[in-house]
Design a protein around this motif. Structure first.
Motif, PDB file in Angstrom:
ATOM      1  N   GLU A 189       1.137  -1.222   0.120  1.00 22.53           N
ATOM      2  CA  GLU A 189       0.124   0.188   0.307  1.00 22.53           C
ATOM      3  C   GLU A 189       1.214   1.082  -0.343  1.00 22.53           C
ATOM      4  O   GLU A 189       1.955   0.998   0.433  1.00 22.53           O
ATOM      5  N   ARG A 232      -3.041  -1.113  -2.906  1.00 23.51           N
ATOM      6  CA  ARG A 232      -3.634   0.040  -3.052  1.00 23.51           C
ATOM      7  C   ARG A 232      -2.931   1.238  -2.746  1.00 23.51           C
ATOM      8  O   ARG A 232      -2.031   0.918  -2.362  1.00 23.51           O
ATOM      9  N   ASN A 261      -9.566   3.668  -7.443  1.00 21.98           N
ATOM     10  CA  ASN A 261      -9.433   4.709  -6.183  1.00 21.98           C
ATOM     11  C   ASN A 261     -10.753   5.328  -5.811  1.00 21.98           C
ATOM     12  O   ASN A 261     -10.429   4.400  -4.744  1.00 21.98           O
ATOM     13  N   ASN A 278     -12.983   2.029  -5.141  1.00 24.75           N
ATOM     14  CA  ASN A 278     -12.244   2.362  -3.691  1.00 24.75           C
ATOM     15  C   ASN A 278     -12.611   2.289  -2.281  1.00 24.75           C
ATOM     16  O   ASN A 278     -12.203   2.102  -1.065  1.00 24.75           O
ATOM     17  N   TYR A 335     -10.980   5.383  -1.490  1.00 25.12           N
ATOM     18  CA  TYR A 335      -9.647   6.088  -0.968  1.00 25.12           C
ATOM     19  C   TYR A 335      -9.567   7.506  -1.601  1.00 25.12           C
ATOM     20  O   TYR A 335      -8.913   8.193  -0.421  1.00 25.12           O
TER      21      TYR A 335
END
Length: 181
Positions: free
Chosen positions: A131, A148, A174, A177, A179
């Protein structure tokens, strides 16, 4: 509003084997050094220090840039980090004039690679199995390829004009997901 349509990104690249050395490098405030290509242990550039990479391949156990540290890339490099990769708050990874971000590739086997708050990073950052955390107001010019990506408030990733499509895809993935808001 809705984001779409979504396009599957390219597969993440496999990282080449990393063979770090045992010699540690530590620069204190106000110090500057040129690091020749090779294998090193822990490379720590404390706040206010300046490290220059002249080009070539570097295999490191750790790369840590403290607050307000500077790492300058003068020619095409591949920097492979085996354990810990951290760009501290207000630190900067910069490129020599005329060098494109694609010429500076940083590969991290660290499962928690970070680019700190208000840090600047120019290059390609690859953490295929980990990540990448981009702190608040972190500013990346180039690419981030990771399993990630977590982005702090107003963090940005900008690519040269010929790579704009890839950045758009990264932001879409992103957003899906959760984020990037």
């Amino acid at each position: 509003g809705p984001i779409g349509p979504f396009v599957a990104g390219e597969p993440l690249p496999d990282l080449a084997p990393i063979a770090p050395g045992t010699d540690d490098v530590s620069l204190g405030r106000g110090q500057a050094a040129l690091l020749l290509p090779g294998a090193y242990g822990r490379v720590h550039v404390h706040g206010g220090a300046w490290l220059v990479l002249q080009g070539g391949s570097y295999d490191l156990r750790e790369l840590r840039l403290g607050p307000e540290a500077l790492l300058e890339v003068q020619a095409q490099v591949v920097v492979r980090v085996a354990e810990r990769f951290e760009v501290g708050e207000r630190a900067a990874v910069v490129l020599a004039a005329g060098l494109a971000p694609a010429a500076a590739r940083f590969e991290s086997a660290d499962r928690n690679t970070s680019v700190g708050e208000r840090a600047l990073f120019a290059g390609v950052l690859v953490a295929s199995d980990g990540e990448v955390h981009l702190g608040q107001l972190a500013d990346v010019t180039g690419r981030v390829l990771a399993g990630r990506i977590r982005a702090g408030e107003r963090a940005s990733v900008r690519a040269p004009a010929d790579e704009r499509r890839e950045v758009r895809i990264a932001y879409q993935v992103n957003a899906v997901n959760g984020y990037v808001s």
